[in-house]
Design a protein around this motif. Sequence first.
Motif, PDB file in Angstrom:
ATOM      1  N   TYR A   1      66.927  22.220  66.097  1.00 22.31           N
ATOM      2  CA  TYR A   1      67.649  22.236  67.375  1.00 22.31           C
ATOM      3  C   TYR A   1      67.269  21.003  68.171  1.00 22.31           C
ATOM      4  CZ  TYR A   1      68.799  27.208  66.723  1.00 22.31           C
ATOM      5  OH  TYR A   1      69.302  28.402  66.262  1.00 22.31           O
TER       6      TYR A   1
ATOM      7  N   ARG B   1      61.041  19.334  65.758  1.00 22.64           N
ATOM      8  CA  ARG B   1      60.715  20.737  65.446  1.00 22.64           C
ATOM      9  C   ARG B   1      61.744  21.272  64.471  1.00 22.64           C
ATOM     10  NH1 ARG B   1      61.075  26.145  68.578  1.00 22.64           N
ATOM     11  NH2 ARG B   1      59.900  27.398  67.123  1.00 22.64           N
TER      12      ARG B   1
ATOM     13  N   ILE C   1      63.557  23.679  62.008  1.00 24.00           N
ATOM     14  CA  ILE C   1      63.676  25.148  62.037  1.00 24.00           C
ATOM     15  C   ILE C   1      64.020  25.688  60.640  1.00 24.00           C
ATOM     16  CG2 ILE C   1      64.992  27.092  63.027  1.00 24.00           C
ATOM     17  CD1 ILE C   1      63.159  25.777  65.087  1.00 24.00           C
TER      18      ILE C   1
ATOM     19  N   HIS D   1      60.641  37.968  59.812  1.00 25.60           N
ATOM     20  CA  HIS D   1      60.021  38.170  61.115  1.00 25.60           C
ATOM     21  C   HIS D   1      60.834  37.495  62.211  1.00 25.60           C
ATOM     22  CE1 HIS D   1      56.662  40.042  59.300  1.00 25.60           C
ATOM     23  NE2 HIS D   1      56.454  39.005  58.498  1.00 25.60           N
ATOM     24  N   SER D   2      60.580  37.931  63.440  1.00 27.90           N
ATOM     25  CA  SER D   2      61.225  37.325  64.594  1.00 27.90           C
ATOM     26  C   SER D   2      60.923  35.819  64.609  1.00 27.90           C
ATOM     27  CB  SER D   2      60.654  38.010  65.838  1.00 27.90           C
ATOM     28  OG  SER D   2      61.241  37.469  66.956  1.00 27.90           O
ATOM     29  N   GLY D   3      61.963  35.022  64.816  1.00 26.55           N
ATOM     30  CA  GLY D   3      61.772  33.569  64.890  1.00 26.55           C
ATOM     31  C   GLY D   3      61.774  32.879  63.534  1.00 26.55           C
ATOM     32  N   SER D   4      62.052  33.629  62.452  1.00 22.23           N
ATOM     33  CA  SER D   4      62.007  32.992  61.123  1.00 22.23           C
ATOM     34  C   SER D   4      63.264  32.174  60.823  1.00 22.23           C
ATOM     35  CB  SER D   4      61.785  34.051  60.036  1.00 22.23           C
ATOM     36  OG  SER D   4      62.782  35.038  60.102  1.00 22.23           O
ATOM     37  N   GLY D   5      64.301  32.319  61.647  1.00 23.96           N
ATOM     38  CA  GLY D   5      65.497  31.481  61.475  1.00 23.96           C
ATOM     39  C   GLY D   5      66.743  32.235  61.051  1.00 23.96           C
ATOM     40  N   LYS D   6      66.723  33.563  61.131  1.00 24.78           N
ATOM     41  CA  LYS D   6      67.853  34.363  60.649  1.00 24.78           C
ATOM     42  C   LYS D   6      69.127  34.088  61.456  1.00 24.78           C
ATOM     43  CE  LYS D   6      65.663  38.233  61.474  1.00 24.78           C
ATOM     44  NZ  LYS D   6      64.411  37.733  62.066  1.00 24.78           N
ATOM     45  N   SER D   7      69.024  34.236  62.793  1.00 24.09           N
ATOM     46  CA  SER D   7      70.234  34.048  63.604  1.00 24.09           C
ATOM     47  C   SER D   7      70.711  32.603  63.546  1.00 24.09           C
ATOM     48  CB  SER D   7      69.975  34.440  65.063  1.00 24.09           C
ATOM     49  OG  SER D   7      69.635  35.790  65.128  1.00 24.09           O
ATOM     50  N   THR D   8      69.799  31.698  63.324  1.00 26.02           N
ATOM     51  CA  THR D   8      70.195  30.285  63.204  1.00 26.02           C
ATOM     52  C   THR D   8      71.216  30.123  62.077  1.00 26.02           C
ATOM     53  OG1 THR D   8      68.047  29.606  64.054  1.00 26.02           O
ATOM     54  CG2 THR D   8      69.299  27.937  62.847  1.00 26.02           C
TER      55      THR D   8
ATOM     56  N   ARG E   1      74.573  30.970  63.415  1.00 21.90           N
ATOM     57  CA  ARG E   1      75.092  29.948  64.347  1.00 21.90           C
ATOM     58  C   ARG E   1      75.599  28.736  63.572  1.00 21.90           C
ATOM     59  NH1 ARG E   1      69.712  30.660  67.262  1.00 21.90           N
ATOM     60  NH2 ARG E   1      70.037  32.739  68.096  1.00 21.90           N
TER      61      ARG E   1
ATOM     62  N   TYR F   1      76.264  24.328  65.810  1.00 21.62           N
ATOM     63  CA  TYR F   1      75.449  23.104  65.702  1.00 21.62           C
ATOM     64  C   TYR F   1      75.772  22.455  64.359  1.00 21.62           C
ATOM     65  CZ  TYR F   1      72.551  25.542  69.160  1.00 21.62           C
ATOM     66  OH  TYR F   1      72.107  26.209  70.254  1.00 21.62           O
TER      67      TYR F   1
ATOM     68  N   GLN G   1      74.255  39.911  68.556  1.00 25.81           N
ATOM     69  CA  GLN G   1      73.201  40.831  69.022  1.00 25.81           C
ATOM     70  C   GLN G   1      73.534  41.370  70.393  1.00 25.81           C
ATOM     71  OE1 GLN G   1      69.133  39.699  69.243  1.00 25.81           O
ATOM     72  NE2 GLN G   1      69.105  38.827  67.214  1.00 25.81           N
TER      73      GLN G   1
ATOM     74  N   HIS H   1      67.475  43.779  61.318  1.00 24.27           N
ATOM     75  CA  HIS H   1      66.113  44.039  61.784  1.00 24.27           C
ATOM     76  C   HIS H   1      65.583  45.332  61.182  1.00 24.27           C
ATOM     77  CE1 HIS H   1      67.528  41.138  64.812  1.00 24.27           C
ATOM     78  NE2 HIS H   1      66.308  40.682  64.631  1.00 24.27           N
TER      79      HIS H   1
END
Length: 306
Positions: A63, A67, A69, A88-95, A98, A104, A135, A247
Amino acid sequence: MLQLYMPLHFLGFVYREIKHSLADMEKMFNLLAEHEEIKDKPGATSLIPGNAAVSFERVNFSYEPNRQILFDVSFDIPAGRNIAVVGHSGSGKSTLSRLLFRFYDITTGRILINDQDISHVTQQSLRKAVGIVPQDTVLFNDSIYYNIAYGRPDASREEVFEAARSAHIHDFIENLPDKYETRVGERGLKLSGGEKQRVAIARAILKKPAILIFDEATSALDSNSEKAIQAELKRIAVNRTTLTIAHRLSTIADADQILVMSNGSIIERGTHRELLAANGTYAYMWELQQQEEQNASAGDKHMTQK
Ligand code: ATP
């Protein structure tokens, strides 16, 4: 005095309306054109979704500079199949979702739909082919009818009602004070998380996209709503290329393939059975969630006995 008051009062009213409209427009632009830098390439063609097979080929993405992702992410969703992504949360699933919607552009690699690179097709044709149940659904400050029909503005009233019935929200709407004309959104009736998600499902059903992305809500809905929504989603996903960001593992155990993500990479992939047999991260996550669910239902029993 009254002569002076009335125009001033009217001006105040106009000012408030304009301010609200601007706020709505701002929200809409955030939603639709979240990233203005994404532009059609010169000579971009229309996407032909056809059977809509999806491929991520060695995708790297950040992004912000410095950093990263996603790291070298590759997977295929054959046409009409469904893939679930867990991690896990923040592992890049929703990315991933997108990027498939091209909110992007990726740094390197390719994302293909039906063998067409999505960065070479018009965004309009891409977004027509892909439907998202996010979500957290943002509702427009407008009627609930508008909010559903937004999935396909040329739909007939009967089609909108039918989509609402399939999403199990028609009866709820019929009981609202102004039925389908009830205003919802921040300045209208506030809907619960589950009701908003049903609106999003109704939109998606109406749109009939070639590719469906379902980003499961992080916070659990009550289990009856959850089951009804899951059943409905399964029904609309039949024979449709589907990416589910999950989840709760129990909802995706029958996916054609499950990808397990960690820190932006796919670390395991396979069916539910294969992943359990591999006895790795997925098997561990499954075990943990089973225990949590057992504890929760033991807690519920305890509450009802009291
Ligand atoms: P969750 O299960 O909590 O929804 P996730 O696996 O879907 O998480 P992503 O939303 O894909 O995770 O986020 C992956 C990483 O990218 C996170 O570290 C997050 O902080 C970062 N990230 C997400 N959106 C942005 C953004 N718009 N700008 C910068 N970083 C972002």
